[in-house]
Design an enzyme around this catalytic site. Structure first.
Site, short mmCIF file in Angstrom:
data_model
loop_
_atom_site.label_atom_id
_atom_site.label_comp_id
_atom_site.label_asym_id
_atom_site.label_seq_id
_atom_site.Cartn_x
_atom_site.Cartn_y
_atom_site.Cartn_z
N GLY A 46 0.84 -1.19 0.00
CA GLY A 46 0.00 0.00 0.00
C GLY A 46 0.87 1.24 0.00
CG LEU A 47 3.69 2.12 2.35
CD1 LEU A 47 5.01 1.48 2.02
CD2 LEU A 47 3.82 2.99 3.59
CG HIS A 48 -1.26 3.47 -2.69
ND1 HIS A 48 -0.67 2.23 -2.74
CD2 HIS A 48 -2.58 3.25 -2.90
CE1 HIS A 48 -1.57 1.30 -2.95
NE2 HIS A 48 -2.76 1.89 -3.05
CB ALA A 49 -4.36 8.18 -0.69
NE ARG A 94 -5.22 3.14 0.10
CZ ARG A 94 -6.37 2.98 -0.56
NH1 ARG A 94 -6.55 1.89 -1.25
NH2 ARG A 94 -7.27 3.93 -0.57
#
Ligand code: T46
Length: 141
Positions: A46-49, A94
């Site tokens: 994840g580590l993104h929106a 997330r």
């Protein structure tokens, strides 16, 4: 609370489990399905929106943990039940972690894949949240 787990339609019987999901259950037209498996326990995904994308995530087997951040609060949710789905509306940062070796994570998505919809920098995500007046209709699943 950033989100809340939804109960999926369980049709389990003495033969085993069966869960049926229709668009009505997730609140959007399902345009893409993908699944994630074989993720090592120490890995963080994840580590993104997403600017627009809405999704529902379901742990078909095993377990993983979602950290969700809407720019105001953070919520940690353990996904370990194929009868329950995790709605993730747009503009939510997330991070997924603590994958069990048998984890198969199914994701139902409202849009086809589009890299331009990703915000992969947390600073950029915070700036976008601050710049966008909150509109509960736009972000609702
Ligand atoms: C999300 C979380 C829950 C594609 O080409 N098509 C696809 O449909 C997807 C999902 C990914 N990709 C490409 C994009 C990257 O080059 O596959 C590569 C791996 O994707 P990513 O690093 O974004 O994977 P995760 O596990 O970090 O995130 C995924 C989804 O991409 C994302 O939308 O919300 O699962």
């Amino acid at each position: 609370m950033v989100t809340d787990l939804i109960d999926l339609k369980a049709l389990d019987d003495e033969r085993g489990g069966l869960v049926a999901i229709e668009e009505f259950d997730v609140g959007f037209e399902i345009k893409r399905v993908y699944f994630i498996f074989g993720t090592q326990p120490e890995v963080i995904r994840g580590l993104h929106a997403h600017r627009e994308l809405k999704q529902v995530a379901i742990a078909l087997s095993g377990r993983c943990t979602f950290l969700l951040d809407d720019g105001r609060e953070r919520q940690t949710v353990v996904l370990d039940d194929p009868h329950r789905g995790l709605p993730i509306k747009s503009m939510i940062w997330r991070e997924m972690s603590d994958f069990s070796p048998d984890c198969v994570l199914l994701v139902l998505a409202s849009e086809p894949y589009d890299e331009a919809d990703y915000i992969r920098s947390y600073e950029e995500f915070r700036e976008a949240i601050t710049a966008t007046p909150s509109d509960p209709c736009r972000a609702t699943i």
